[in-house]
Each structure stands twice: as C-alpha cells, then as structure tokens.
Design an enzyme around this catalytic site. Structure first.
Site, PDB file in Angstrom:
ATOM      1  N   ASP A  35      89.327  53.880  12.115  1.00 16.07           N
ATOM      2  CA  ASP A  35      89.114  54.380  13.477  1.00 16.07           C
ATOM      3  C   ASP A  35      88.641  53.240  14.388  1.00 16.07           C
ATOM      4  O   ASP A  35      89.194  53.018  15.488  1.00 16.07           O
ATOM      5  CB  ASP A  35      88.058  55.504  13.401  1.00 16.07           C
ATOM      6  CG  ASP A  35      87.971  56.353  14.645  1.00 16.07           C
ATOM      7  OD1 ASP A  35      88.793  56.184  15.560  1.00 16.07           O
ATOM      8  OD2 ASP A  35      87.064  57.218  14.695  1.00 16.07           O
ATOM      9  N   THR A 119      89.406  58.776   2.551  1.00 16.44           N
ATOM     10  CA  THR A 119      89.041  58.078   1.308  1.00 16.44           C
ATOM     11  C   THR A 119      88.038  56.943   1.507  1.00 16.44           C
ATOM     12  O   THR A 119      87.699  56.250   0.541  1.00 16.44           O
ATOM     13  CB  THR A 119      90.285  57.505   0.604  1.00 16.44           C
ATOM     14  OG1 THR A 119      90.854  56.474   1.423  1.00 16.44           O
ATOM     15  CG2 THR A 119      91.313  58.582   0.325  1.00 16.44           C
TER      16      THR A 119
END
Ligand code: AR6
Length: 172
Positions: A35, A119
């Site tokens: 992100d 993850t």
C-alpha cells in the site's frame, strides 16, 4: 502453468498493466507494505481520490486511476486479518479476489496484477492465500475471455515458491 497466469517477482508498482491491485486498509488512506509503495509511486493524487471513496469494507474492492504509476488503474481491496482461520478469513480473502475480478470484467481490463493480499502485515499463511488466489484466477479467466493476463507478484522467494506450489496443486 496456464499461459494466461504468470508469476512474476519484484515490485508491483513497476508493472504496466490495466490495473494493479492494492492490499489496502479499510480507510483506503494508505499504510505500509505494498500500500505504501503504491501510494509513493502513484503520487499524492491517488490519496486525494481515495479520500473521496469513504473507505472500503473487508472483502470488497474499489477502483481508482493509476496517476504516476505505469499501471492505468489501481483496484484497492481490503484483505482479512488472520486470526487463525475460523473467523471467516478464507471467505473474505476469496471475496477480495472475486470483487477485483468483477471490476476487471466490468471495465474490460485485459491485464491485472495482484500482490499476495493479506500475507504481510495481516499474517495470512502464504500457501493458503496463494491457493485461493490461483483458484479464483482460473475461475475468472474461464468466464472472461477479455482478460488475457493475470500476474501474481511474488515479493520474496518464499512467495514465489508458494505460488508455484499452489499452481501444482490446482493443476493436479
Ligand atoms: N510489490 C509487490 N508485493 C509487495 C510489495 C511490492 N512493492 N511490498 C510488499 N509486498 P502487506 P496485507 C508484498 O503487508 O498483509 C498495509 O499497511 C508483501 O511481501 O503489504 O494485506 C495496509 O495499509 C506481502 O506478501 O499487505 C494495511 O493496513 C504482500 O505484499 C495492511 O498493510 C501483502 O503484504 C494490509 O496488510
């Protein structure tokens, strides 16, 4: 490996595809991991557009432009935090992939690249996450002939092995 699915290594922000997928938080206002990398590479216009979206619930997805990225669009999705697997995590992760592929179909995208959603910071076990990713990609490719290429971006050797193992399982 089916030729419409490809495992690639490295940084997803470098890929010139119709859309890269962001493993976002529900605020859609940025964070660390992939992100952070996407927002840094796209520039402040991405955050400005994200502010207009009023967040995104876990399992859903939202579309923005790609701004300074080589990718034309970003599909932001919010994966589940791993709490052991009995709190709906697999269904929510599957829903992330389905909603991203639904946007790709609605938009007529021909190429989409995914990071291994959930993850990292959210601690979803890699192999189990990769199995869901591969299953959903195969389903989406089977029903969407306009979708020519799905890239799975492995950011580590461990992720690359997990994607390869997931492919072997799904094919056998
Ligand atoms: N390109 C491709 N994959 C990457 C990159 C990159 N540049 N950077 C990291 N990865 P994470 P999550 C891999 O933690 O678990 C954020 O702060 C990484 O190795 O980015 O869904 C958000 O704002 C891992 O395999 O996402 C949320 O708060 C995968 O991307 C939260 O983290 C996902 O790791 C979301 O956590």
């Amino acid at each position: 490996m089916p030729e419409r699915i490809e495992i690639v290594t490295g940084d997803i922000t470098r890929l010139a595809v119709d859309a890269i997928v962001n493993a976002a938080s529900s605020s859609l206002l940025g964070g660390g991991g992939v992100d952070g990398a996407i927002h840094r590479a796209a520039g402040p216009e991405l955050l400005a557009e994200c502010r207009t979206l009023n967040g995104c619930p876990t399992g859903e997805a939202r579309l923005t432009k790609g701004y300074r990225l080589p990718a034309r669009h970003v599909i932001h999705t919010v994966g589940p935090v791993w709490h052991g697997g009995k709190q709906g995590e697999p269904e929510l992760l599957r829903s992330c992939y389905r909603n991203c592929f639904a946007i790709a179909r609605q938009q007529g995208f021909s190429s989409v690249a995914f990071p291994a959603i959930s993850t990292g910071v959210y601690r979803y076990p890699l192999l189990e996450a990769c199995r869901i990713a591969v299953e959903e990609a195969r389903a989406a490719l089977a029903e969407n002939p306009k979708l020519k290429k799905v890239y799975f971006v492995a950011f580590s050797d461990e992720a690359q092995r997990a994607y390869q193992d997931a492919f072997q399982e799904v094919r056998s």
